[in-house]
Design an enzyme around this catalytic site. Structure first.
Site, PDB file in Angstrom:
ATOM      1  N   SER A 100      -8.853   1.785 -11.881  1.00 37.04           N
ATOM      2  CA  SER A 100      -8.489   0.793 -10.802  1.00 37.04           C
ATOM      3  C   SER A 100      -8.373  -0.715 -11.676  1.00 37.04           C
ATOM      4  O   SER A 100      -7.327  -0.583 -12.440  1.00 37.04           O
ATOM      5  CB  SER A 100      -9.843   0.421  -9.925  1.00 37.04           C
ATOM      6  OG  SER A 100      -9.435  -0.625  -8.973  1.00 37.04           O
ATOM      7  N   ASP A 242      -3.070  -3.612  -8.435  1.00 36.60           N
ATOM      8  CA  ASP A 242      -4.083  -2.858  -9.614  1.00 36.60           C
ATOM      9  C   ASP A 242      -3.476  -1.730  -9.868  1.00 36.60           C
ATOM     10  O   ASP A 242      -2.442  -1.171  -9.344  1.00 36.60           O
ATOM     11  CB  ASP A 242      -5.591  -3.077  -9.379  1.00 36.60           C
ATOM     12  CG  ASP A 242      -6.007  -2.186  -8.199  1.00 36.60           C
ATOM     13  OD1 ASP A 242      -5.091  -1.899  -7.491  1.00 36.60           O
ATOM     14  OD2 ASP A 242      -7.222  -1.940  -8.019  1.00 36.60           O
ATOM     15  N   ASP A 244      -4.461   1.414  -9.368  1.00 30.28           N
ATOM     16  CA  ASP A 244      -4.374   2.425  -8.095  1.00 30.28           C
ATOM     17  C   ASP A 244      -4.199   2.029  -6.789  1.00 30.28           C
ATOM     18  O   ASP A 244      -4.288   2.688  -5.993  1.00 30.28           O
ATOM     19  CB  ASP A 244      -5.743   3.096  -8.077  1.00 30.28           C
ATOM     20  CG  ASP A 244      -6.668   2.429  -7.708  1.00 30.28           C
ATOM     21  OD1 ASP A 244      -6.938   1.374  -7.825  1.00 30.28           O
ATOM     22  OD2 ASP A 244      -7.859   2.958  -7.286  1.00 30.28           O
ATOM     23  N   ASP A 246      -5.486  -0.179  -4.581  1.00 23.42           N
ATOM     24  CA  ASP A 246      -6.253  -0.503  -3.474  1.00 23.42           C
ATOM     25  C   ASP A 246      -6.799  -2.105  -3.488  1.00 23.42           C
ATOM     26  O   ASP A 246      -7.303  -2.464  -2.461  1.00 23.42           O
ATOM     27  CB  ASP A 246      -7.697   0.197  -3.661  1.00 23.42           C
ATOM     28  CG  ASP A 246      -8.502   0.058  -4.797  1.00 23.42           C
ATOM     29  OD1 ASP A 246      -7.954  -0.963  -5.837  1.00 23.42           O
ATOM     30  OD2 ASP A 246      -9.734   0.507  -5.080  1.00 23.42           O
TER      31      ASP A 246
END
Length: 459
Positions: A100, A242, A244, A246
Site C-alpha cells: 500500500s 497509493d 494499490d 485504496d
C-alpha cells in the site's frame, strides 16, 4: 504486533521489508495457513507493481495450492478491484500482495474474507495460530488444484461504480482531470472510469514498470508533479493513489495539494447533501470536520479504532451512508464495504457536478481544521507504560483508550498510537490553527522523548 523477525502482523495483514521481515519462506507459510482455514472454493490473488510482487506472488500461489486451494489470478490490480471480485466468483477469500503506502522496499500480504472484507481480530487470531502450528495438510500429486486468470475484474469494477453514480450529470461537465497513480496498480482501472465518465484525462506516473516514481503515500509533500500538471493543464482537479489504489488524494483546480483528510470530508458532504442521510463511520484519527458536516444534516458519527475492517464492519452493522478514514480511504456502501479509491474518484466528480463550482471554492465553504501527522521511533513494548504516563501528566476533557490513547479538549485533540503498518509510533494532532496543531504534536513528541530517551527519536 511485530514478531521476532521484524514482520508486522495486524488487521491490515502482514508486512515487512523484503528479505528481512517478509521473506519467500514466511510468505508461503502464511499463505498455507490462510488456505488451510478456507472452506472449499477458489481463492483470488492480485498484486501491485512492486518489483518483489512476482516473487511473492509465486510463493503465495504455491502455498495456497499446496493445501488444496484453487486459484484465480487477477495479476496486477487495485486491492478494491480484488475485493469486489470475491463475491463475483463466490470465492472463499483472497490475498492481495501489496504494501500500500509503504516505501518500495516493503511488501505485504492482505487477507480477505468471502464478503470482500479484511479479516477481523478473531479471524486474524485463528490465522496466526494456524501459522504458528505450522502443520498443514498437503495435497497429493493427483489433487493439485487448477489456476485460472480473471481479465475482466477491472471492467466489472468500473461497471459497478457507473451503476451507482449520475453518469450523465458528470459527463455534461466534461471535467479535465490529471491522474497520478504513482506507477501503482490504480493505472489498470481508474483511467477506465474517468474516460467512461467523459473526462479529459491526463496521466502522469502511469508506467507500472517504473513503480513508485514518487513516494507511494499520496500526501501533499509527495504530489508536486501532480500540482504542477494541474496548473499547467488548467485542470479541474488532480487525483492521486497509493500503490494499490485504496486511497485517493486530491489537488484542487488552483494546483493546491489538499490534505488527504479532505477526501473523506468532501465525500461525506456529498453523500449527506445529495444522496442519502444516514450514519457516518470513521476512525479515531480522522478530522473532526466530519462531525461538523454530519451535524449540518443531523446524522450521527461513529468512531472506531484505525483500520479498514473496524470501519467497514461498523458501517455495515449500522447500514450507514458513508464511511472511511482520514488517509484518503473512502468506503461507499453502494459499491462495497471496503476502502475504494476508484469509487471515491467517481463520488468526487459527482459532487463537483452537483455543486457547479470549482473545488477550491467548495472547500473554502466547508469546515476546516489543521491536522498534523508525525511519526517517531519508539519501543512498542513500552507503550502501556507510555499511556500511564500520559494519563498522569495530562488533563483533558475526554480520554479515549480504544486505540492507543486520544486526548480531547474543547477545540483540539492529540492521538498517540502504535502503527499497524510500520514499526513506529504515530502522533496526530488537530486544532483550528496550524501553529496550535504543530505545537501540540511537537510538545507531545518532546515529552515522550524525555520520558523514554533510549530508542526514542523522530522518524
Amino acid at each position: 504486533m511485530v514478531d521476532g523477525q521484524g514482520l508486522i502482523v495486524s488487521i491490515s495483514g502482514i508486512r515487512g521489508i523484503v528479505g528481512r521481515g517478509l521473506t519467500v519462506e514466511n510468505a508461503q507459510k502464511w499463505a498455507m495457513a490462510y488456505g488451510s482455514l478456507r472452506r472449499p472454493g477458489p481463492v483470488l490473488v492480485a498484486r501491485d507493481t512492486r518489483t518483489s510482487g512476482p516473487m511473492f506472488g509465486f510463493a503465495v500461489v504455491s502455498g495456497l495450492m499446496s493445501v488444496g486451494c484453487r486459484i484465480i489470478d487477477l495479476g496486477i490490480q487495485p486491492t478494491p478491484t480484488l475485493q469486489l471480485a470475491i463475491p463475483h466468483w463466490e470465492a472463499t477469500g483472497a490475498v492481495a500482495i501489496t504494501a500500500s503506502h509503504n516505501p518500495p522496499e516493503w511488501n505485504a500480504l492482505k487477507f480477505f474474507d468471502p464478503e470482500g472484507m479484511y479479516l477481523d481480530h478473531n479471524q486474524l487470531t485463528d490465522l496466526r495460530k494456524a501459522y504458528e502450528r505450522g502443520s498443514f495438510y498437503q495435497v497429493a500429486w493427483n489433487e493439485v488444484p487448477s489456476v485460472c486468470s480473471d481479465d475482466g475484474a477491472g471492467i466489472r469494477h468500473v461497471e459497478k461504480i457507473v451503476r451507482t453514480i449520475d453518469v450523465q450529470r458528470i459527463k455534461a461537465r466534461k471535467f479535465r482531470v490529471v491522474l497520478d497513480c504513482g506507477g501503482g496498480a490504480g493505472v489498470k482501472v481508474t483511467p477506465l472510469l474517468l474516460k467512461e465518465l467523459g473526462c479529459d484525462v491526463r496521466l502522469i506516473n502511469d508506467d507500472p514498470s517504473a513503480m513508485l516514481r514518487r513516494p507511494p503515500e499520496p500526501i501533499p509533500e509527495n504530489l508536486e508533479d501532480l500540482s504542477h500538471a494541474v496548473r499547467e493543464g488548467d485542470a479541474d482537479l488532480g487525483m492521486a493513489h497509493d500503490s494499490d489504489a485504496d486511497r485517493l488524494a486530491l489537488v484542487s483546480n488552483d494546483g493546491q495539494p489538499l490534505s488527504e483528510e479532505w477526501t473523506l470530508v468532501l465525500c461525506v458532504y456529498h453523500v449527506l447533501a445529495h444522496r442519502r442521510r444516514g450514519p457516518v463511520v470513521t476512525n479515531l484519527s480522522t478530522t473532526r470536520a466530519v462531525n461538523d458536516i454530519a451535524d449540518m444534516f443531523a446524522v450521527p458519527v461513529y468512531r472506531t479504532p484505525v483500520g479498514d475492517i473496524n470501519v467497514s464492519k461498523r458501517l455495515k452493522e449500522l447500514q450507514g451512508a458513508i464511511g472511511g478514514e482520514g488517509n484518503g480511504g473512502i468506503i461507499f456502501p453502494p459499491v462495497q464495504f471496503a476502502r475504494d479509491a476508484i469509487a471515491a474518484a467517481g463520488l468526487i466528480l459527482e459532487l463537483l457536478a452537483f455543486v457547479s463550482m470549482p473545488l477550491s471554492a467548495l472547500i473554502s465553504r466547508l469546515p476546516k481544521y489543521h491536522i498534523v501527522k508525525k511519526r517517531m521511533h519508539f519501543p512498542v513494548r513500552l507503550f502501556p507504560s507510555l499511556v500511564d504516563r500520559i494519563k498522569d501528566r495530562y488533563v483533558a476533557n475526554e480520554v479515549i483508550e480504544e486505540d492507543g490513547i486520544k486526548l480531547l479538549w474543547s477545540d483540539c485533540w492529540v492521538h498517540i498510537r502504535p502503527s499497524g503498518t510500520e514499526p513506529i509510533l504515530r502522533i496526530i494532532a488537530e486544532a483550528p490553527f496550524k501553529e496550535q496543531a504543530c505545537q501540540l504534536c511537537d510538545q507531545m513528541m518532546a515529552q515522550i522523548c524525555q520520558w523514554f530517551p533510549n530508542g526514542c527519536a523522530p522518524y
